[in-house]
Design a protein around this motif. Structure first.
Motif, PDB file in Angstrom:
ATOM      1  N   SER A  22      -4.102  -2.303   3.394  1.00 20.81           N
ATOM      2  CA  SER A  22      -2.698  -2.047   3.076  1.00 20.81           C
ATOM      3  C   SER A  22      -2.448  -0.717   2.372  1.00 20.81           C
ATOM      4  CB  SER A  22      -2.139  -3.186   2.206  1.00 20.81           C
ATOM      5  OG  SER A  22      -2.806  -3.242   0.958  1.00 20.81           O
ATOM      6  N   GLN A  23      -3.443  -0.208   1.632  1.00 20.72           N
ATOM      7  CA  GLN A  23      -3.166   0.954   0.791  1.00 20.72           C
ATOM      8  C   GLN A  23      -3.950   2.213   1.155  1.00 20.72           C
ATOM      9  OE1 GLN A  23      -3.551  -0.401  -3.291  1.00 20.72           O
ATOM     10  NE2 GLN A  23      -2.365  -2.226  -2.785  1.00 20.72           N
ATOM     11  N   ILE A  24      -4.956   2.103   2.001  1.00 27.25           N
ATOM     12  CA  ILE A  24      -5.688   3.293   2.421  1.00 27.25           C
ATOM     13  C   ILE A  24      -5.119   3.736   3.772  1.00 27.25           C
ATOM     14  CG2 ILE A  24      -7.936   4.260   3.033  1.00 27.25           C
ATOM     15  CD1 ILE A  24      -9.229   2.226   1.192  1.00 27.25           C
ATOM     16  N   PRO A  25      -4.623   4.954   3.865  1.00 28.12           N
ATOM     17  CA  PRO A  25      -3.971   5.403   5.103  1.00 28.12           C
ATOM     18  C   PRO A  25      -4.906   5.344   6.309  1.00 28.12           C
ATOM     19  CG  PRO A  25      -3.518   6.925   3.297  1.00 28.12           C
ATOM     20  CD  PRO A  25      -4.572   5.989   2.802  1.00 28.12           C
ATOM     21  N   LYS A  26      -4.315   5.141   7.469  1.00 29.80           N
ATOM     22  CA  LYS A  26      -5.095   4.989   8.699  1.00 29.80           C
ATOM     23  C   LYS A  26      -5.787   6.289   9.098  1.00 29.80           C
ATOM     24  CE  LYS A  26      -3.500   0.909   8.589  1.00 29.80           C
ATOM     25  NZ  LYS A  26      -4.331  -0.080   7.852  1.00 29.80           N
ATOM     26  N   PHE A  27      -5.260   7.441   8.644  1.00 32.47           N
ATOM     27  CA  PHE A  27      -5.944   8.685   8.991  1.00 32.47           C
ATOM     28  C   PHE A  27      -7.240   8.848   8.199  1.00 32.47           C
ATOM     29  CE2 PHE A  27      -2.589   9.779   5.883  1.00 32.47           C
ATOM     30  CZ  PHE A  27      -3.351  10.342   4.856  1.00 32.47           C
ATOM     31  N   ARG A  28      -7.435   8.000   7.196  1.00 35.54           N
ATOM     32  CA  ARG A  28      -8.717   7.956   6.478  1.00 35.54           C
ATOM     33  C   ARG A  28      -9.560   6.767   6.906  1.00 35.54           C
ATOM     34  NH1 ARG A  28      -8.095   7.383   0.495  1.00 35.54           N
ATOM     35  NH2 ARG A  28     -10.361   7.504   0.625  1.00 35.54           N
ATOM     36  N   LEU A  29      -8.909   5.652   7.217  1.00 34.15           N
ATOM     37  CA  LEU A  29      -9.630   4.425   7.541  1.00 34.15           C
ATOM     38  C   LEU A  29      -8.924   3.681   8.664  1.00 34.15           C
ATOM     39  CD1 LEU A  29     -11.887   2.422   6.888  1.00 34.15           C
ATOM     40  CD2 LEU A  29     -10.415   1.437   5.120  1.00 34.15           C
ATOM     41  N   PRO A  30      -9.379   3.851   9.906  1.00 30.80           N
ATOM     42  CA  PRO A  30      -8.723   3.207  11.046  1.00 30.80           C
ATOM     43  C   PRO A  30      -8.831   1.682  10.995  1.00 30.80           C
ATOM     44  CG  PRO A  30     -10.140   5.018  11.767  1.00 30.80           C
ATOM     45  CD  PRO A  30     -10.454   4.770  10.328  1.00 30.80           C
ATOM     46  N   ASP A  31      -7.836   1.025  11.569  1.00 37.37           N
ATOM     47  CA  ASP A  31      -7.804  -0.438  11.588  1.00 37.37           C
ATOM     48  C   ASP A  31      -9.029  -1.036  12.272  1.00 37.37           C
ATOM     49  OD1 ASP A  31      -5.616  -1.306  10.129  1.00 37.37           O
ATOM     50  OD2 ASP A  31      -4.209  -1.016  11.785  1.00 37.37           O
ATOM     51  N   GLN A  32      -9.507  -0.383  13.327  1.00 37.08           N
ATOM     52  CA  GLN A  32     -10.620  -0.982  14.068  1.00 37.08           C
ATOM     53  C   GLN A  32     -11.883  -1.085  13.216  1.00 37.08           C
ATOM     54  OE1 GLN A  32      -9.008   1.810  15.015  1.00 37.08           O
ATOM     55  NE2 GLN A  32     -10.393   3.366  15.884  1.00 37.08           N
ATOM     56  N   VAL A  33     -12.047  -0.158  12.268  1.00 37.67           N
ATOM     57  CA  VAL A  33     -13.210  -0.228  11.379  1.00 37.67           C
ATOM     58  C   VAL A  33     -13.060  -1.407  10.423  1.00 37.67           C
ATOM     59  CG1 VAL A  33     -14.549   1.009   9.624  1.00 37.67           C
ATOM     60  CG2 VAL A  33     -13.539   2.260  11.545  1.00 37.67           C
ATOM     61  N   ILE A  34     -11.842  -1.599   9.893  1.00 35.68           N
ATOM     62  CA  ILE A  34     -11.581  -2.739   8.998  1.00 35.68           C
ATOM     63  C   ILE A  34     -11.761  -4.045   9.759  1.00 35.68           C
ATOM     64  CG2 ILE A  34      -9.934  -3.797   7.417  1.00 35.68           C
ATOM     65  CD1 ILE A  34      -8.497  -1.087   7.286  1.00 35.68           C
ATOM     66  N   ASP A  35     -11.207  -4.117  10.972  1.00 38.82           N
ATOM     67  CA  ASP A  35     -11.316  -5.338  11.770  1.00 38.82           C
ATOM     68  C   ASP A  35     -12.773  -5.711  12.012  1.00 38.82           C
ATOM     69  OD1 ASP A  35      -8.567  -5.487  11.925  1.00 38.82           O
ATOM     70  OD2 ASP A  35      -8.450  -4.551  13.911  1.00 38.82           O
ATOM     71  N   GLU A  36     -13.573  -4.726  12.396  1.00 47.46           N
ATOM     72  CA  GLU A  36     -14.969  -4.998  12.707  1.00 47.46           C
ATOM     73  C   GLU A  36     -15.717  -5.555  11.490  1.00 47.46           C
ATOM     74  OE1 GLU A  36     -19.089  -2.650  13.988  1.00 47.46           O
ATOM     75  OE2 GLU A  36     -17.194  -1.558  13.837  1.00 47.46           O
ATOM     76  N   GLU A  37     -15.535  -4.899  10.346  1.00 45.88           N
ATOM     77  CA  GLU A  37     -16.373  -5.278   9.209  1.00 45.88           C
ATOM     78  C   GLU A  37     -15.851  -6.496   8.461  1.00 45.88           C
ATOM     79  OE1 GLU A  37     -18.998  -1.411   8.459  1.00 45.88           O
ATOM     80  OE2 GLU A  37     -17.325  -1.600   7.056  1.00 45.88           O
ATOM     81  N   THR A  38     -14.560  -6.753   8.504  1.00 48.85           N
ATOM     82  CA  THR A  38     -14.082  -8.018   7.933  1.00 48.85           C
ATOM     83  C   THR A  38     -14.436  -9.187   8.855  1.00 48.85           C
ATOM     84  OG1 THR A  38     -11.871  -7.664   8.895  1.00 48.85           O
ATOM     85  CG2 THR A  38     -12.222  -6.952   6.611  1.00 48.85           C
ATOM     86  N   ASP A  39     -14.456  -8.943  10.162  1.00 48.27           N
ATOM     87  CA  ASP A  39     -14.828 -10.006  11.100  1.00 48.27           C
ATOM     88  C   ASP A  39     -16.288 -10.424  10.936  1.00 48.27           C
ATOM     89  OD1 ASP A  39     -12.310 -10.209  12.160  1.00 48.27           O
ATOM     90  OD2 ASP A  39     -12.746  -9.128  14.020  1.00 48.27           O
ATOM     91  N   TYR A  40     -17.168  -9.482  10.587  1.00 53.28           N
ATOM     92  CA  TYR A  40     -18.561  -9.862  10.352  1.00 53.28           C
ATOM     93  C   TYR A  40     -18.650 -10.948   9.283  1.00 53.28           C
ATOM     94  CZ  TYR A  40     -20.315  -5.800  12.978  1.00 53.28           C
ATOM     95  OH  TYR A  40     -20.619  -4.887  13.966  1.00 53.28           O
ATOM     96  N   VAL A  41     -17.777 -10.859   8.272  1.00 53.05           N
ATOM     97  CA  VAL A  41     -17.775 -11.863   7.197  1.00 53.05           C
ATOM     98  C   VAL A  41     -17.109 -13.149   7.667  1.00 53.05           C
ATOM     99  CG1 VAL A  41     -17.009 -12.389   4.856  1.00 53.05           C
ATOM    100  CG2 VAL A  41     -17.785 -10.078   5.422  1.00 53.05           C
ATOM    101  N   LEU A  42     -15.939 -13.034   8.264  1.00 55.04           N
ATOM    102  CA  LEU A  42     -15.206 -14.230   8.693  1.00 55.04           C
ATOM    103  C   LEU A  42     -15.977 -15.013   9.744  1.00 55.04           C
ATOM    104  CD1 LEU A  42     -11.558 -12.800   8.861  1.00 55.04           C
ATOM    105  CD2 LEU A  42     -12.722 -13.898   6.944  1.00 55.04           C
ATOM    106  N   ASP A  43     -16.775 -14.309  10.556  1.00 52.26           N
ATOM    107  CA  ASP A  43     -17.541 -14.980  11.607  1.00 52.26           C
ATOM    108  C   ASP A  43     -18.719 -15.775  11.068  1.00 52.26           C
ATOM    109  OD1 ASP A  43     -15.811 -14.005  13.490  1.00 52.26           O
ATOM    110  OD2 ASP A  43     -17.118 -12.391  14.185  1.00 52.26           O
ATOM    111  N   LEU A  44     -18.946 -15.719   9.769  1.00 49.48           N
ATOM    112  CA  LEU A  44     -20.002 -16.534   9.158  1.00 49.48           C
ATOM    113  C   LEU A  44     -19.538 -17.969   8.914  1.00 49.48           C
ATOM    114  CD1 LEU A  44     -21.316 -13.970   6.508  1.00 49.48           C
ATOM    115  CD2 LEU A  44     -22.364 -14.555   8.706  1.00 49.48           C
TER     116      LEU A  44
END
Length: 599
Positions: free
Chosen positions: A148-170
């Motif tokens: 919510s607070q780090i701009p997408k030009f620094r941190l794209p959504d796909q990177v967040i999706d991938e790494e949060t999914d690694y946790v949720l998929d546990l």
């Protein structure tokens, strides 16, 4: 001085300055060597175990490891540790099959308030042990402030999706769009433990004249960034003032440039060097033609007919008292009014706990913060733990991850019937790197290259699209060059006094004059009598006795390059190069099992 106990887990850990400085104690030299070998997936998994979000942190970390990097004592710039972390994430293969396999549910239920890095770290550690972890977040997707607070030009959504999914998929249950409004109600739902990782969600206000009258064009920085992130705000006025000198202010000004701000200025009450923003964040803002005005304190918002027209500033200067404390005092210059269309207030963040009733067993201090144990992260309610910004105020993602690991260990110990205050020691592995008389299993040639710059997208293109990532990251060639700058500080020079004949061959060949054979004495005296005097008391001296002459061997860890020349030159094998790998204790690791069985 007493001989150094190199068997103590923390001794060589402190010598690996980058790993010691990292709150999550990521084994930095180990993963950098794997990157140099092209083993990106292995490097990623080492990071994932320690810091959970390698791709995210490889773009956004505050990099406490880099000021500690020993390379910075050889030349001005440290190894680009953070950007090498991103390399592991960018070039890894599919690692889903390497993630932990959840155990059968053990019947214990954990509630986690907030879907940010602290809560996700707790879930990452506990879910594979069989705990049913439920994460509650007001936003529809996991990530918390990372999303919510780090701009997408620094941190794209796909990177967040991938790494949060690694946790949720546990096997973690995520309830997005579910705001927790009452801790008392949550306690009544029979969870075995509750972790609060709700962050510091409220931006500080600036209560100066004109705030209410011009409210329509004055925004609180973190709330504005969230609105931009979720697509609720898509434009801003041409003239924008950003108030504040932290990383949030840098994100605000750079975001404003992409939403139509043509004249964006950052105004700070302190000097440029005292700003809380990371140096590279300030550099990025200046690169995008955003001036930073210092020593100016806002005293009023000017307005006409309910419309903001500008901000009036008092000019100040810094004065220091006898103890070196800084005070800002008026400079005597006339106030200056800077015209603008919109203002973004980014003068700090604070916690907000209106949803925690004050009669549910949690004590609060005078700053309205919960009383949290700094080791166990337990509150005064034995079932409730805190971590991340919610525990001790705003910090960086890597600190939230470290808190999450410690809180997960406490929860696991509590629910296993153990004392949460007894913290098991980490596992330590030490192994010789000797492959021959003059050969080592690591590359001990010290690179003379200077730090490689990370490629950036062309500024004109980057400013056109708020979702276009600015930093492109190292390619494979640049990553190899940068990895070679690492001094392998986890490969330790280990000395055996009984084998030493005191020939001084190691002293003669050492390029840093960091080895001395001398009479023992008090530390202050001994530091002055070394071949190269050692003034830095915060850096250890490796002292070994047992020499036939009664002298001691002293090595100054501060300037050692870990090049191995002493061990190559030694005719008796008194020196060896040994890799020291420390594995921090997380919930359910073998160290804890051993401690439980021994008890």
């Amino acid at each position: 001085m007493k001989p150094t106990d190199i068997s103590a887990p923390d001794y060589f850990h402190k010598v690996v300055d980058c790993q010691w400085a990292c709150p999550a104690h990521t084994p930095v030299p180990e993963y950098i060597r794997l990157i140099a070998e092209g083993r990106y997936s292995d490097a990623y998994m080492i990071n994932w175990k320690s810091n959970v979000f390698p791709g995210i942190l490889g773009r956004t970390c505050d990099r406490p490891c880099e000021p500690a990097c020993r390379r910075g004592r050889v030349e001005e710039t440290p190894v680009a540790i953070c950007r090498l972390k991103r390399v592991a994430a960018d070039f890894k293969d599919d690692v889903k099959h390497r993630m932990p396999k959840p155990l059968t549910k053990n019947g214990k239920r954990i509630a986690l308030v907030g879907g940010g890095p602290a809560s996700l770290t707790v879930a990452r550690d506990l879910a594979p042990l069989g705990y049913h972890c439920t994460v509650f977040d007001a936003d529809p997707k996991a990530g918390g402030m990372m999303r919510s607070q780090i701009p997408k030009f620094r941190l794209p959504d796909q990177v967040i999706d991938e790494e949060t999914d690694y946790v949720l998929d546990l096997g973690v249950e995520f309830k997005g769009g579910h705001r927790i409004d009452s801790l008392k109600k949550l306690l009544g739902e029979d969870y075995d433990a509750i972790f609060v990782g709700s962050g510091a969600p409220r931006g500080r206000e600036l209560d100066i004249p004109g705030r209410k009258e011009a409210a329509a064009n004055i925004y609180v920085g973190i709330e504005w960034l969230a609105s931009v992130s979720f697509g609720h705000i898509e434009k801003i006025g041409k003239r924008v003032i950003v108030l504040g000198g932290g990383n949030t202010a840098m994100d605000c000004c750079r975001t404003a440039r992409r939403l139509g701000g043509e004249q964006v200025k950052v105004v700070v009450r302190s000097g440029f060097e005292e700003m809380k923003a990371s140096p590279w964040e300030k550099e990025d803002a200046l690169h995008e033609d955003i001036p930073i005005l210092n020593y100016m304190v806002p005293v009023a918002f000017t307005h006409e007919n309910g419309k903001l027209t500008g901000v009036t500033f008092q000019k100040v200067k810094a004065e220091f008292d006898a103890k070196g404390r800084r005070n800002l005092v008026p400079s005597g210059e006339p106030d200056e009014t800077v015209p603008c269309d919109d203002v973004l207030v980014a003068v700090g963040q604070e916690n907000a706990f209106p949803w925690i009733e004050r009669d549910c067993g949690i004590e609060f201090d005078k700053w309205n913060m919960p009383q949290v144990d700094q080791t166990t992260f337990a509150s005064t309610n034995p079932k409730v733990f805190f971590g991340g910004d919610a525990a001790f105020g705003p910090k960086n993602i890597i600190w939230a991850v470290a808190h999450g690991h410690d809180a997960a260990l406490s929860i696991h110990k509590m629910l296993s019937g153990e004392d949460i205050k007894e913290r098991p020691l980490p596992e330590v592995h030490i192994s010789s790197q000797k492959m021959g008389i003059h050969e080592w299993s690591y590359d001990n040639d010290v690179s003379v290259d200077h730090r490689y710059k990370v490629p950036h997208r062309d500024k004109v293109i980057a400013l056109k699209d708020i979702r276009t990532e600015v930093e492109l990251g190292y390619d494979v060639k640049l990553a190899l060059g940068e990895a070679q700058r690492c001094l392998n500080c986890d490969i330790q020079t280990v000395f055996s006094a009984p084998a030493c004949i005191e020939c001084d061959a190691c002293v003669d060949i050492c390029p840093m004059d960091c080895i001395s054979f001398t009479d023992n004495g008090e530390e202050d005296d001994l530091r002055q009598r070394l071949k190269a005097p050692s003034p830095h008391h915060d850096q250890a001296l490796y002292v070994a006795d047992g020499l036939k002459t009664g002298r001691v061997m002293v090595k100054d860890e501060d300037v050692c390059l870990h090049c191995g020349l002493c061990a190559e030159r030694c005719p008796t094998g008194a020196w060896d190069m040994k890799k020291y790998l420390i594995d921090m204790t997380h919930a359910g690791t073998s160290c804890q099992s051993k401690a439980r069985s021994a008890a």
